[in-house]
Design a protein around this motif. Structure first.
Motif, PDB file in Angstrom:
ATOM      1  N   GLN A   8       0.902  -1.327  -0.141  1.00  0.00           N
ATOM      2  CA  GLN A   8      -0.114   0.090   0.181  1.00  0.00           C
ATOM      3  C   GLN A   8       0.866   1.392  -0.127  1.00  0.00           C
ATOM      4  O   GLN A   8       2.069   1.276   0.451  1.00  0.00           O
ATOM      5  CB  GLN A   8      -0.780  -0.050   1.272  1.00  0.00           C
ATOM      6  CG  GLN A   8      -1.992  -0.960   1.273  1.00  0.00           C
ATOM      7  CD  GLN A   8      -2.484  -1.024   2.514  1.00  0.00           C
ATOM      8  OE1 GLN A   8      -2.152  -1.257   3.678  1.00  0.00           O
ATOM      9  NE2 GLN A   8      -3.962  -0.748   2.527  1.00  0.00           N
TER      10      GLN A   8
ATOM     11  N   THR B 116      -2.101   2.872   3.035  1.00  0.00           N
ATOM     12  CA  THR B 116      -3.680   2.858   2.466  1.00  0.00           C
ATOM     13  C   THR B 116      -3.375   2.644   1.042  1.00  0.00           C
ATOM     14  O   THR B 116      -2.595   2.750   0.195  1.00  0.00           O
ATOM     15  CB  THR B 116      -3.957   4.451   2.394  1.00  0.00           C
ATOM     16  OG1 THR B 116      -5.246   4.725   2.191  1.00  0.00           O
ATOM     17  CG2 THR B 116      -3.144   5.321   1.913  1.00  0.00           C
ATOM     18  N   ASP B 117      -4.591   2.157   0.535  1.00  0.00           N
ATOM     19  CA  ASP B 117      -4.862   1.781  -0.797  1.00  0.00           C
ATOM     20  C   ASP B 117      -4.949   3.044  -1.534  1.00  0.00           C
ATOM     21  O   ASP B 117      -5.131   4.277  -1.098  1.00  0.00           O
ATOM     22  CB  ASP B 117      -6.185   0.800  -1.030  1.00  0.00           C
ATOM     23  CG  ASP B 117      -6.024  -0.649  -0.515  1.00  0.00           C
ATOM     24  OD1 ASP B 117      -5.120  -0.884  -0.043  1.00  0.00           O
ATOM     25  OD2 ASP B 117      -7.301  -0.781   0.099  1.00  0.00           O
TER      26      ASP B 117
ATOM     27  N   GLY C  24      -8.212   2.331  -6.256  1.00  0.00           N
ATOM     28  CA  GLY C  24      -8.271   0.953  -6.034  1.00  0.00           C
ATOM     29  C   GLY C  24      -7.427   0.115  -6.850  1.00  0.00           C
ATOM     30  O   GLY C  24      -7.179  -1.107  -6.634  1.00  0.00           O
TER      31      GLY C  24
ATOM     32  N   THR D 211      -4.047  -1.643  -8.651  1.00  0.00           N
ATOM     33  CA  THR D 211      -2.938  -1.830  -8.103  1.00  0.00           C
ATOM     34  C   THR D 211      -2.173  -2.377  -9.534  1.00  0.00           C
ATOM     35  O   THR D 211      -2.473  -2.735 -10.502  1.00  0.00           O
ATOM     36  CB  THR D 211      -2.821  -3.317  -7.167  1.00  0.00           C
ATOM     37  OG1 THR D 211      -3.551  -4.134  -7.861  1.00  0.00           O
ATOM     38  CG2 THR D 211      -3.816  -2.777  -5.900  1.00  0.00           C
TER      39      THR D 211
ATOM     40  N   ALA E   9      -0.113  -0.552  -4.786  1.00  0.00           N
ATOM     41  CA  ALA E   9      -0.984   0.709  -4.911  1.00  0.00           C
ATOM     42  C   ALA E   9      -0.680   1.285  -6.048  1.00  0.00           C
ATOM     43  O   ALA E   9       0.551   1.746  -6.077  1.00  0.00           O
ATOM     44  CB  ALA E   9      -1.270   1.356  -3.778  1.00  0.00           C
TER      45      ALA E   9
END
Length: 498
Positions: A21, A29-30, A34, A36, A52
């Motif tokens: 993340q 945090t992502d 959202g 990746t 991320a």
């Protein structure tokens, strides 16, 4: 850990967990989207972790966090001795987690674990310690004025520093930027290369553990065209420091003009010459270091000594020495301490290097290497490759290949050697081998590069600045001079009654 066997490293690698993340305002945090992307081990093709994929929205959050932290003074106005203690603790934490940090870089970009654990990771700790120890030893100035006037000159932190770092030395390059910027009192938003983000994310976690306040050190992994560009164009980033290609460095210069005229400190490409004169009395050491200068880290070094100029009277004998050293440095599993070269960072880079090699086979004399190989049937590996009698106008001698490819070019006079060495758009580094002190000084003065190494290659230390001239950029990392790019001179003029 220096006595670890191959199986020890493989076992330890299998026990690792990866932080994927982003690290913004003190927490993982992502990405807001959202999305990746995969971090892939180039030696095996294995997916290490989903990471991320930050973009402009995440960069906005990180910059805002950095700005809040800067303005409220939680770091920028912390007592120098207290900032020093935090960064010293971070250096100790890197040492306490040395094998993990080394493994992250080895797995992520293919470098030899023996290099990562003895050079890269200890170097990161050393540089954080060095800059920490500078914090309470740098004094401001009082300008000479007449009676009734007191003119104070101080160096103040700039604010929010954006740092965009390359994939070839993931931990070290993050450290070179962050250690100096943090020591000066800035907040940092780091965008590591998408090919190798894992050690930077772990570094952020260690920084928080050491006591770096929330918002002061943020890491936003992502792609250059999104997260990197967003940092370059951001209206609230005060300075951007970059190590990477010359083309991307030029883009960041443009981003500055298109946005808030932020300072840009580029350290860009290189095609470093290595000059071997016949009066060098130790040709075996010169050959050892010439091989190191191009094959270390698979040649993926901006200052790699990729152009080897050898005086004609010793050229044939020296080429034989280089062939022997190249053939003894065949690639292997990066986790095997017996391996002499690791993997190329990814498939794209591997194919790019091989295009140069294939074209070079038709235009120069390939004397060793030249093939892509696999280890255990997998991976992005290229043999150490040497071309002899390369024409000085050949792309092999002009372009930055960024791989284990050496071009050998003969010369007949000192003037010719210097002329060819300087005939490049780059000016990062150079090496000179001679036992004639006058020649060493004379040639060093004439070479248009940031660092000249005499009777060695690629010399650097925390005490000396690293950076280039011409299209190698004008940024400087390391040394006290590095602090200058993360601070501004501020004059406070006070009139008083005498």
């Amino acid at each position: 850990m220096l006595n670890y066997k191959y199986q020890d490293w493989k076992t330890r690698a299998g026990q690792l967990t990866f932080r994927g993340q982003a690290f913004i305002d003190g927490k993982f945090t992502d990405a807001i989207s959202g999305r990746t992307f995969n971090s892939i081990n180039p030696a095996t093709g294995q997916v290490l972790s989903a990471v991320a994929e930050c973009d402009a929205a995440d960069v906005d959050l990180a910059v805002a966090a950095g700005r809040r932290a800067f303005e409220d003074g939680r770091w920028s106005r912390m007592a120098p001795g207290d900032r020093k203690a935090v960064l010293l603790k971070l250096a100790d934490l890197i040492r306490a987690n040395l094998e993990e940090m080394a493994l992250l870089d080895s797995l992520d970009m293919g470098k030899l674990i023996t290099d990562a654990v003895t050079i890269d990771a200890p170097g990161s700790a050393h540089f954080f310690q060095w800059y920490a120890e500078c914090i309470d030893k740098i004094y401001d100035e009082v300008a000479p004025t007449g009676p009734g006037d007191l003119a104070l000159i101080s160096r103040v932190p700039l604010g929010v520093v954006g740092a965009v770092t390359p994939w070839n030395f993931p931990l070290d390059m993050a450290t070179w930027k962050a250690a100096a910027a943090l020591a000066a009192g800035n907040s940092v938003v780091l965008k590591p290369a998408e090919q190798s983000p894992l050690s930077a994310l772990r570094l952020a976690e260690l920084a928080a553990e050491a006591g770096v306040p929330d918002g002061v050190f943020n890491v936003v992994p992502g792609f250059g065209v999104t997260a990197g560009q967003a940092l370059g164009l951001h209206m609230d980033v005060d300075c951007l420091t970059f190590t990477g290609s010359t083309a991307i460095g030029k883009m960041f210069m443009q981003y500055s003009g298109q946005s808030n005229l932020k300072q840009i400190w580029p350290e860009t490409g290189g095609k470093s010459p290595n000059l071997i004169f016949a009066d060098c009395e130790d040709l075996d050491t010169a050959a050892d270091m010439a091989a190191f200068g191009i094959f270390f880290n698979q040649g993926e070094v901006c200052s790699a000594n990729s152009r080897l100029y050898v005086e004609r009277s010793i050229k044939d004998a020296f080429v034989e020495k280089m062939i022997a050293r190249a053939e003894a440095m065949q690639p292997g599993d990066p986790l095997d301490p017996a391996s002499k070269m690791g993997a190329i960072v990814d498939e794209k880079q591997t194919q790019g290097i091989m295009r140069f090699v294939q074209e070079g086979k038709a235009s120069a004399n390939l004397v060793t290497g030249g093939d892509r190989v696999t280890v255990n049937g997998k991976g992005c590996f290229i043999q150490p490759t040497i071309f002899d009698d390369v024409n000085h106008d050949n792309p092999l001698a002009r372009d930055e290949i960024f791989g284990p490819v050496l071009s050998i070019i003969p010369f007949d006079s000192e003037a010719e050697a210097v002329s060819m060495a300087n005939d490049s758009i780059y000016g990062l580094a150079a090496s000179v081998w001679t036992n004639n002190l006058s020649r060493a000084c004379r040639v060093s003065e004439k070479l248009h590069v940031g660092t000249v190494s005499v009777n060695t290659v690629d010399a650097l230390s925390a005490q000396t600045p690293f950076g280039g001239m011409k299209q190698s950029g004008f940024g400087r990392d390391l040394s006290l001079h590095s602090l200058e790019k993360y601070t501004a001179l501020k004059t406070t003029w006070i009139k008083y009654k005498t």
